[in-house]
Scaffold this active site. Sequence first.
Site, PDB file in Angstrom:
ATOM      1  N   TYR B 296       0.890  -1.237  -0.094  1.00  0.00           N
ATOM      2  CA  TYR B 296       0.163  -0.070   0.138  1.00  0.00           C
ATOM      3  C   TYR B 296       0.891   1.269  -0.069  1.00  0.00           C
ATOM      4  CZ  TYR B 296      -4.458   2.455   0.869  1.00  0.00           C
ATOM      5  OH  TYR B 296      -5.547   3.283   0.887  1.00  0.00           O
ATOM      6  N   TYR B 347      -5.734   4.516  -7.286  1.00  0.00           N
ATOM      7  CA  TYR B 347      -6.194   4.526  -5.799  1.00  0.00           C
ATOM      8  C   TYR B 347      -7.328   4.138  -5.721  1.00  0.00           C
ATOM      9  CZ  TYR B 347      -6.603   6.168  -1.031  1.00  0.00           C
ATOM     10  OH  TYR B 347      -6.738   6.368   0.437  1.00  0.00           O
TER      11      TYR B 347
END
Lengths: 141, 393
Positions: B296, B347
Amino acid sequence: MLPADVPAPRPGEVDAGFWAACAAHELCFQRCADCARWQHPPAPLCAGCGSPGLGWERATGPARVYSVTVVHAAAHPSVGSALPYVVGVVEFPDCGGVRLISNIEGPAPAIGDELTLVWERAGDQPVPRFRAARANKGASS
Amino acid sequence: MAAVQACIVGIGQTAYRKRGQHAGETEVSLACAAIRAAADDAGLAVGSIDGLAGFGNDMSGERAYAAALIQQSLGLPMLRHSSFVWTPGGGGACAAVAQAADAVRSGRATYVAVVRALRQVDGERYGQFNPERPFFNFTAPFGAFAPAPLYALQMKRHMHRYGTRAEQLGEVAVAFRAHANRNPLAVMHERSLSLADYLAAPWVAEPYRRFDCCLETDGAAALIVTTAERARDLAQRPAQILSARQGAGGDWGAGPLGSHNMADEHYATGNIGTLGDELFGEAGLKPADVDVAQIYDAFTGMVIMTLEDYGFCARGEGGRFVEGGRLRWPAGDLPTNTAGGHLSEAYIHGLNLAVEAVRQMRGTSTAQVVGAEVAFVASAAALAPTSAMVLAR
């Protein structure tokens, strides 16, 4: 450091005491009546012993830079004219090491530098901000 | 090892577009499109889906009704599982996969769709002022309106403590962009990025410059989870879920977004507690066994801290670890975010990273690691509890 039209805090049940103290230009943190632990941000229970017996105690001792960033992008229109501005994590070693997010008058100080508390306004609410203490090197403005 | 093996049998996504370019869509319609794509990919009739697993930070208002609205829009005749992970934002992607896996292993559901849809409308942009943002009183009046300055404070401390350098952050951004340049789905597919470009870009909040910060994407991604036994009747080689778990250390509070009062030794970390050992222990593997990683990357520094958290390198060594192209496909030891990640693909709160891990296990990535057998996926560091998973071919 930041314009007075920066968004103001909206005190709630848990943090009203913090902001009420600020209104009298006193910086206070929560402290547990049972285990004497300082804590910030305000919470309904002590994170050390679970007690609800939290009161407000005036911060003592030095304030030092724990971390620091210079903000160059305005994520709210109120700060457009203030760019770049300094946001720091300010540590209070004599208050159990609690830390407060606040602003520091530029230029950016070094981590570990000692700071002096100053009062400014966010809307009508006095808020604690900081400038370099006189003793620091290279942070004269 | 559980007697019933769960695996990922379908992957799908909408087009990934810059914020505002999915006009006319809603998060529910985007989620439905991604689930349909994942079911088609699996060779599964969409009506066979009987579970939905979600995560994110938005279970209020109409969003609390999303499972029922998705069910109705897709025409799912019977829903037997709907779960939402109790953690903010991108900390929950792998936890949602874990909940889906538990549901199919227990027999409560047969085919569970894990889904995340994002549409950042005005007033709800993650990177801008939001009057409803949590911990408002101790951030906004001080000009810390969004994650960038708050995570910048954490990364500055990492640099102070360990000597991490701007060029190491830049290497993360440049490596992931090169991967995105191979991936036609990536928002930044056609935009190259050199270290000189990275260093010349404007600051957002020091030490983070423009390309240290993730994209703002509208779109959705989805996975289909079922048992290995059912997978035999489907279209794709399944990716086995060897381990998928949550974890958080104990002194974190609201972390960088709302506290900054974490213990000094934990401050510049992802706060995973013992999750790394538990994750790899369940999988029967070590970090050194990982062939390809998806980590991430809301900010470049999160990748450096996550590599340390899970034991790919020692604490404080993350900056030096990424040097020399170690994260780059094809020559690096640990090709990471091989579709471009949040910095350069899209995203989608970490679910697009999980989709790419499945592609790697199938052998279909646009930056395919030859012979990849084991993939590691980490959800957002510092959002507690976070989650992670290990997949196998």
